[in-house]
Design a protein around this motif. Structure first.
Motif, PDB file in Angstrom:
ATOM      1  N   UNK A 142     -10.204   4.303  -5.088  1.00  0.00           N
ATOM      2  CA  UNK A 142      -8.849   4.820  -5.254  1.00  0.00           C
ATOM      3  C   UNK A 142      -7.832   3.680  -5.406  1.00  0.00           C
ATOM      4  N   UNK A 143      -8.109   2.542  -4.782  1.00  0.00           N
ATOM      5  CA  UNK A 143      -7.195   1.405  -4.851  1.00  0.00           C
ATOM      6  C   UNK A 143      -7.316   0.622  -6.153  1.00  0.00           C
ATOM      7  N   UNK A 157      -5.409   4.143 -20.389  1.00  0.00           N
ATOM      8  CA  UNK A 157      -3.974   3.921 -20.412  1.00  0.00           C
ATOM      9  C   UNK A 157      -3.509   3.376 -19.063  1.00  0.00           C
ATOM     10  N   UNK A 158      -2.669   2.331 -19.089  1.00  0.00           N
ATOM     11  CA  UNK A 158      -2.143   1.765 -17.859  1.00  0.00           C
ATOM     12  C   UNK A 158      -1.257   2.760 -17.112  1.00  0.00           C
ATOM     13  N   UNK A 159      -1.220   2.611 -15.798  1.00  0.00           N
ATOM     14  CA  UNK A 159      -0.470   3.572 -14.983  1.00  0.00           C
ATOM     15  C   UNK A 159       0.303   2.876 -13.878  1.00  0.00           C
ATOM     16  N   UNK A 160       1.487   3.404 -13.620  1.00  0.00           N
ATOM     17  CA  UNK A 160       2.247   3.026 -12.442  1.00  0.00           C
ATOM     18  C   UNK A 160       1.942   4.035 -11.346  1.00  0.00           C
ATOM     19  N   UNK A 161       1.842   3.579 -10.118  1.00  0.00           N
ATOM     20  CA  UNK A 161       1.610   4.472  -8.977  1.00  0.00           C
ATOM     21  C   UNK A 161       2.667   4.162  -7.927  1.00  0.00           C
ATOM     22  N   UNK A 162       3.414   5.171  -7.533  1.00  0.00           N
ATOM     23  CA  UNK A 162       4.463   4.949  -6.534  1.00  0.00           C
ATOM     24  C   UNK A 162       3.853   4.720  -5.162  1.00  0.00           C
ATOM     25  N   UNK A 163       4.614   4.092  -4.291  1.00  0.00           N
ATOM     26  CA  UNK A 163       4.147   3.852  -2.928  1.00  0.00           C
ATOM     27  C   UNK A 163       3.849   5.174  -2.230  1.00  0.00           C
ATOM     28  N   UNK A 164       4.704   6.153  -2.427  1.00  0.00           N
ATOM     29  CA  UNK A 164       4.507   7.462  -1.781  1.00  0.00           C
ATOM     30  C   UNK A 164       3.195   8.097  -2.219  1.00  0.00           C
ATOM     31  N   UNK A 165       2.878   8.017  -3.516  1.00  0.00           N
ATOM     32  CA  UNK A 165       1.623   8.592  -4.025  1.00  0.00           C
ATOM     33  C   UNK A 165       0.409   7.825  -3.499  1.00  0.00           C
ATOM     34  N   UNK A 167       0.185   6.142  -0.636  1.00  0.00           N
ATOM     35  CA  UNK A 167       0.019   6.470   0.786  1.00  0.00           C
ATOM     36  C   UNK A 167      -0.555   7.870   0.950  1.00  0.00           C
ATOM     37  N   UNK A 168      -0.079   8.799   0.143  1.00  0.00           N
ATOM     38  CA  UNK A 168      -0.568  10.179   0.222  1.00  0.00           C
ATOM     39  C   UNK A 168      -2.059  10.239  -0.088  1.00  0.00           C
ATOM     40  N   UNK A 169      -2.487   9.535  -1.142  1.00  0.00           N
ATOM     41  CA  UNK A 169      -3.897   9.538  -1.508  1.00  0.00           C
ATOM     42  C   UNK A 169      -4.773   8.926  -0.431  1.00  0.00           C
ATOM     43  N   UNK A 190      -4.566   7.205 -11.290  1.00  0.00           N
ATOM     44  CA  UNK A 190      -3.237   6.936 -10.754  1.00  0.00           C
ATOM     45  C   UNK A 190      -3.085   7.627  -9.417  1.00  0.00           C
ATOM     46  N   UNK A 191      -2.543   8.842  -9.433  1.00  0.00           N
ATOM     47  CA  UNK A 191      -2.374   9.602  -8.196  1.00  0.00           C
ATOM     48  C   UNK A 191      -3.667  10.308  -7.832  1.00  0.00           C
TER      49      UNK A 191
END
Length: 205
Positions: A142-143, A157-165, A167-169, A190-191
């Motif tokens: 996942x990381x 495709x490259x992806x941005x992952x928010x801190x909130x997403x 932590x949730x995962x 990503x998420x």
């Protein structure tokens, strides 16, 4: 520094000279100086005097691992070697701090169990240890994250992952919500919702 390298080791004044350099990086009333340093660790030996002296001055470090890269886990960051002095509940919040500690503990337990697994096999572990291994391997996958700069080479495709997403995962993995998922479902996504959607698509096909 203008010093000639020695075949027998470092100059005895290395620690003092390095301190003089690093301590120029500081915050003052007029502003702050931030330094991002790329450090080569000789032979990946973190007990090397140059690495020990340098890391002692840094407030945070991100350690890139050849082993992670060889396993295809990108970004190839070693979470157990990497650290930050700002990882405290008062700065990042209690939830983030708690999850960071649980993730490190899970990955550390997995690292300790790897020798037993290589010698005796996964079947010889207790059910509790097998659960730890499963969580750790899901967390490792996942990381991972596809880069925008590598889209052309890997076809993802490259992806941005928010801190909130993120932590949730991680929290849901630690709670065993994804224990029935394949490791590949969490690789290069990503998420965490993407893993759920991937499994739904596999089921429908």
């Amino acid at each position: 520094m203008g010093q000639m390298p020695s075949r027998l080791g470092y100059q005895p004044t290395m620690g003092t000279e390095l301190s003089e350099l690093e301590e120029r990086i500081c915050s003052t009333d007029a502003g702050a100086i931030m330094s991002i340093q790329a450090i080569y660790v000789p032979a990946d030996d973190f007990t090397d005097p140059s690495a020990v002296h340098t890391f002692s001055h840094l407030s945070a470090s991100i350690v890139l691992s050849r082993k992670k890269a060889s396993e295809g886990l990108y970004p190839a960051i070693d979470p157990l070697q990497s650290n930050s002095k700002m990882t405290t509940s008062s700065i990042i919040g209690m939830r983030h701090y708690r999850l960071a500690q649980e993730i490190r503990q899970t990955l550390a337990q997995y690292a300790e169990l790897k020798d037993i697994i290589s010698m005796l096999g996964l079947e010889q572990l207790s059910q509790e240890d097998r659960n730890v291994v499963a969580r750790a391997r899901l967390l490792e996958r996942f990381l991972t994250q596809p880069f925008f700069t590598t889209e052309h080479f890997i076809g993802l495709k490259g992806k941005f992952v928010s801190l909130a997403d993120a932590l949730d995962g991680c929290e849901r993995i630690l709670l065993d919500e994804f224990k029935d998922y394949k490791e590949s479902d969490l690789y290069m996504i990503g998420t965490i919702e993407e893993a759920i959607n991937k499994k739904i698509m596999q089921g429908s096909s």
